[in-house]
Design a protein around this motif. Structure first.
Motif, PDB file in Angstrom:
ATOM      1  N   LYS A  21       0.849  -1.183   0.000  1.00  0.00           N
ATOM      2  CA  LYS A  21       0.000   0.000   0.000  1.00  0.00           C
ATOM      3  C   LYS A  21       0.886   1.235   0.000  1.00  0.00           C
ATOM      4  CE  LYS A  21      -3.875   0.006   2.199  1.00  0.00           C
ATOM      5  NZ  LYS A  21      -4.931   0.005   3.229  1.00  0.00           N
ATOM      6  N   LEU A  22       0.576   2.155  -0.902  1.00  0.00           N
ATOM      7  CA  LEU A  22       1.296   3.422  -0.967  1.00  0.00           C
ATOM      8  C   LEU A  22       0.400   4.499  -0.367  1.00  0.00           C
ATOM      9  CD1 LEU A  22       2.216   1.608  -3.589  1.00  0.00           C
ATOM     10  CD2 LEU A  22       3.518   3.665  -4.110  1.00  0.00           C
ATOM     11  N   LEU A  23       0.892   5.132   0.659  1.00  0.00           N
ATOM     12  CA  LEU A  23       0.134   6.151   1.372  1.00  0.00           C
ATOM     13  C   LEU A  23       0.718   7.525   1.065  1.00  0.00           C
ATOM     14  CD1 LEU A  23      -0.097   4.282   4.788  1.00  0.00           C
ATOM     15  CD2 LEU A  23      -1.843   4.404   3.017  1.00  0.00           C
ATOM     16  N   PHE A  24      -0.147   8.495   0.772  1.00  0.00           N
ATOM     17  CA  PHE A  24       0.274   9.823   0.360  1.00  0.00           C
ATOM     18  C   PHE A  24      -0.210  10.856   1.378  1.00  0.00           C
ATOM     19  CE2 PHE A  24      -0.163   7.140  -3.299  1.00  0.00           C
ATOM     20  CZ  PHE A  24       0.917   7.459  -4.112  1.00  0.00           C
ATOM     21  N   GLY A  25       0.677  11.792   1.711  1.00  0.00           N
ATOM     22  CA  GLY A  25       0.308  12.836   2.653  1.00  0.00           C
ATOM     23  C   GLY A  25       0.842  14.180   2.235  1.00  0.00           C
ATOM     24  N   ILE A  49      -7.436  24.148  -1.524  1.00  0.00           N
ATOM     25  CA  ILE A  49      -6.563  23.404  -2.439  1.00  0.00           C
ATOM     26  C   ILE A  49      -6.917  21.925  -2.362  1.00  0.00           C
ATOM     27  CG2 ILE A  49      -4.194  22.740  -2.981  1.00  0.00           C
ATOM     28  CD1 ILE A  49      -3.264  25.396  -1.876  1.00  0.00           C
ATOM     29  N   SER A  50      -7.311  21.353  -3.497  1.00  0.00           N
ATOM     30  CA  SER A  50      -7.715  19.951  -3.568  1.00  0.00           C
ATOM     31  C   SER A  50      -6.629  19.148  -4.280  1.00  0.00           C
ATOM     32  CB  SER A  50      -9.040  19.820  -4.324  1.00  0.00           C
ATOM     33  OG  SER A  50      -9.395  18.462  -4.475  1.00  0.00           O
ATOM     34  N   ILE A  51      -6.065  18.177  -3.580  1.00  0.00           N
ATOM     35  CA  ILE A  51      -4.978  17.362  -4.127  1.00  0.00           C
ATOM     36  C   ILE A  51      -5.456  15.916  -4.272  1.00  0.00           C
ATOM     37  CG2 ILE A  51      -2.617  16.541  -3.765  1.00  0.00           C
ATOM     38  CD1 ILE A  51      -2.065  19.074  -2.230  1.00  0.00           C
ATOM     39  N   ASP A  52      -5.077  15.296  -5.379  1.00  0.00           N
ATOM     40  CA  ASP A  52      -5.488  13.924  -5.655  1.00  0.00           C
ATOM     41  C   ASP A  52      -4.283  13.062  -5.990  1.00  0.00           C
ATOM     42  OD1 ASP A  52      -8.373  14.599  -5.646  1.00  0.00           O
ATOM     43  OD2 ASP A  52      -7.869  15.701  -7.475  1.00  0.00           O
ATOM     44  N   ALA A  53      -4.284  11.835  -5.482  1.00  0.00           N
ATOM     45  CA  ALA A  53      -3.276  10.837  -5.850  1.00  0.00           C
ATOM     46  C   ALA A  53      -3.865   9.909  -6.899  1.00  0.00           C
ATOM     47  CB  ALA A  53      -2.842  10.047  -4.618  1.00  0.00           C
ATOM     48  N   ILE A  61       4.133   0.869 -12.806  1.00  0.00           N
ATOM     49  CA  ILE A  61       3.010   1.657 -12.319  1.00  0.00           C
ATOM     50  C   ILE A  61       3.543   3.006 -11.858  1.00  0.00           C
ATOM     51  CG2 ILE A  61       1.089   1.765 -10.691  1.00  0.00           C
ATOM     52  CD1 ILE A  61       1.379  -1.325 -10.415  1.00  0.00           C
ATOM     53  N   ALA A  62       3.057   4.077 -12.480  1.00  0.00           N
ATOM     54  CA  ALA A  62       3.484   5.423 -12.114  1.00  0.00           C
ATOM     55  C   ALA A  62       2.491   6.011 -11.120  1.00  0.00           C
ATOM     56  CB  ALA A  62       3.572   6.305 -13.358  1.00  0.00           C
ATOM     57  N   PHE A  63       3.011   6.650 -10.073  1.00  0.00           N
ATOM     58  CA  PHE A  63       2.178   7.243  -9.031  1.00  0.00           C
ATOM     59  C   PHE A  63       2.315   8.763  -9.078  1.00  0.00           C
ATOM     60  CE2 PHE A  63       3.526   3.034  -7.701  1.00  0.00           C
ATOM     61  CZ  PHE A  63       2.310   2.420  -7.438  1.00  0.00           C
ATOM     62  N   THR A  64       1.196   9.444  -9.035  1.00  0.00           N
ATOM     63  CA  THR A  64       1.193  10.890  -9.195  1.00  0.00           C
ATOM     64  C   THR A  64       0.331  11.566  -8.134  1.00  0.00           C
ATOM     65  OG1 THR A  64      -0.749  10.954 -10.651  1.00  0.00           O
ATOM     66  CG2 THR A  64       1.402  10.565 -11.688  1.00  0.00           C
ATOM     67  N   VAL A  65       0.617  12.850  -7.898  1.00  0.00           N
ATOM     68  CA  VAL A  65      -0.298  13.710  -7.149  1.00  0.00           C
ATOM     69  C   VAL A  65      -0.494  14.981  -7.964  1.00  0.00           C
ATOM     70  CG1 VAL A  65       0.231  12.821  -4.853  1.00  0.00           C
ATOM     71  CG2 VAL A  65       1.604  14.683  -5.777  1.00  0.00           C
ATOM     72  N   THR A  66      -1.717  15.483  -7.990  1.00  0.00           N
ATOM     73  CA  THR A  66      -2.036  16.672  -8.777  1.00  0.00           C
ATOM     74  C   THR A  66      -2.933  17.605  -7.974  1.00  0.00           C
ATOM     75  OG1 THR A  66      -3.934  15.513  -9.764  1.00  0.00           O
ATOM     76  CG2 THR A  66      -1.875  15.492 -11.011  1.00  0.00           C
ATOM     77  N   VAL A 114       5.481  11.078  -8.618  1.00  0.00           N
ATOM     78  CA  VAL A 114       6.196  10.769  -7.378  1.00  0.00           C
ATOM     79  C   VAL A 114       7.225   9.678  -7.601  1.00  0.00           C
ATOM     80  CG1 VAL A 114       5.937  10.051  -4.975  1.00  0.00           C
ATOM     81  CG2 VAL A 114       4.155  11.424  -6.068  1.00  0.00           C
ATOM     82  N   GLY A 115       6.830   8.622  -8.281  1.00  0.00           N
ATOM     83  CA  GLY A 115       7.754   7.520  -8.516  1.00  0.00           C
ATOM     84  C   GLY A 115       7.108   6.424  -9.328  1.00  0.00           C
ATOM     85  N   GLU A 116       7.871   5.383  -9.577  1.00  0.00           N
ATOM     86  CA  GLU A 116       7.393   4.261 -10.374  1.00  0.00           C
ATOM     87  C   GLU A 116       7.734   2.942  -9.694  1.00  0.00           C
ATOM     88  OE1 GLU A 116       7.823   6.031 -14.929  1.00  0.00           O
ATOM     89  OE2 GLU A 116       9.386   4.753 -14.092  1.00  0.00           O
TER      90      GLU A 116
END
Length: 418
Positions: A21-25, A33-37, A95-100, A147-149
């Motif tokens: 599990k990848l947890l984002f904070g 400001i609305s941020i999405d992973a 799998i690429a992980f992003t936040v926007t 963020v990373g892959e």
């Protein structure tokens, strides 16, 4: 384990992991400001082949159950993406992980307004934290971050900590990963172009740091790469490793060469001189210009002297302007002994040969370069990397440019270069 930018680490090797599990904070002073992973399930072409391979709040689960997105109620962890490693299909190479930031440009909200960005990877079964990656200190007007892959390598999963900030938000990310978007505006196209260039720009910054450390900031040089395309290299071409090598070396050419171009050769028993690659056309260069090029002789045995002689011909006959030339020669072992004659003969020319051995061969001939006699100057260097994909950009650039300064000094003293 706290990761640093550019670090690549083993995730599954030595561990019995079924699901991670990848947890984002993050933290924001402005509650609006609305941020999405999100996660992009990518093929070996670094593309989402289907719309459903984009996992986010609007499409929270993959059909095969391999990937799921959820919003957290925790005060620190804001969103999570769970990956069942045993359920990922064969088409998913990484799998690429992003936040926007949602509608960041429209709202005038940027990553510089966000603090405390982090991602942590935990073993879902035990809840043990395996890795933590803190990023985002250098962001300004970016509205998206890769963020990373998580990627497959030799049957195991690894993680690449990227932390690259981009412009254009979610729309630009989707376009870059091959998903169609409704908007066709000039602004969106410009954002996508900026996104595509940004990884090179990040690497150019790392090259610049290395140049400053080695006092090479005022050096102008032509840069070329010679790529082994013998049979033993076939997997590295097909899994994207060679494409990434070209991109990493392009950053060196962009800083050294006044035209920003990287000259390219490939060879086995035959050789081909290919079109130069630039920041404008590096995407899919290997696939388009090498793998899909039927004129290139591929995956045979090795014979280095002919391609080396063509390199010398280009810079000393066809384009002889006295500019120093920095050649990066990628080889996975078994070079023929006559390359010594070519290197010795070329020692009177403004060409420095940096050999990079990859894989597990003994590289006997290349290891003898520093002790070769009969040269006007020491014009060649060699270092070995078991797995070039696992080496960070910082380490790679440091080793690539380690002996170039001493050659420049010696070549000037012998009036080989001005």
């Amino acid at each position: 384990m706290l990761l640093s930018k550019g670090q690549k680490i083993d995730v599954t090797k030595g561990r019995k992991l079924v699901s991670v599990k990848l947890l984002f904070g993050w933290k924001t002073k402005d509650s609006s400001i609305s941020i999405d992973a999100a996660a992009f399930l990518l093929s070996d072409r670094s593309r989402c082949e289907r719309d459903e391979d984009f996992i986010f709040y609007g499409n929270p689960a993959a059909r095969n159950g391999s990937t799921a997105h959820s919003v957290m109620s925790d005060a620190n962890d804001r969103e999570s993406i769970t990956i069942n490693l045993q359920r990922t299909d064969e088409q998913t190479a990484k799998i690429a992980f992003t936040v926007t930031i949602h509608e960041g440009e429209e709202q005038g909200q940027y990553m510089q307004d966000v603090s405390g960005l982090y991602m942590r990877i935990i073993d879902e079964s035990s809840n043990e934290e395996l890795f933590r990656y803190e990023f985002g200190d250098e962001f300004t007007k970016e509205t998206a971050v890769v963020v990373g892959e998580l990627y497959k390598h030799q049957g195991e999963w690894k993680f690449n900590a990227i932390g690259g900030g981009f412009y254009g938000g979610l729309e630009a990310l989707c376009t870059n990963f091959g998903l169609e978007i409704e908007s066709g505006s000039a602004e969106a196209a410009a954002a996508v172009e900026e996104l595509v260039r940004s990884p090179i720009d990040l690497r150019k910054k790392l090259v610049q740091i290395t140049l400053e450390k080695k006092q090479l900031t005022n050096v102008v040089a032509r840069v070329g790469i010679v790529l082994d395309i013998t049979g033993s290299m076939q997997t590295l071409y097909k899994n994207g490793t060679v494409q990434e090598v070209v991109e990493r070396i392009l950053a060196v050419a962009s800083k050294f060469d006044d035209n920003g171009a990287l000259d390219v050769w490939v060879y086995d028993t035959h050789f081909s001189r290919l079109p130069s690659v630039t920041e404008q056309d590096f995407g899919q260069y290997v696939e388009n210009n090498i793998l899909n090029n039927n004129a290139i002789h591929k995956f045979g045995r090795n014979n280095e002297p002919p391609v080396m002689e063509d390199v010398v011909k280009k810079y000393t006959d066809e384009e002889d302007d006295g500019t120093p030339v920095f050649i990066i020669f990628i080889n996975d072992g078994g070079v023929v002994k006559p390359i010594k004659k070519v290197i010795t003969a070329a020692s009177v020319h403004p060409i420095f040969w940096q050999f990079v051995g990859i894989g597990h061969s003994d590289f006997e001939v290349l290891r003898q370069l520093d002790t070769m006699e009969g040269r006007v100057v020491d014009n060649a260097n060699f270092f070995h990397l078991d797995d070039i994909a696992a080496v960070t950009d910082e380490v790679l650039y440091d080793q690539l440019l380690n002996e170039f300064p001493s050659w420049l000094k010696a070549a000037k003293e012998k009036r080989i270069i001005r």
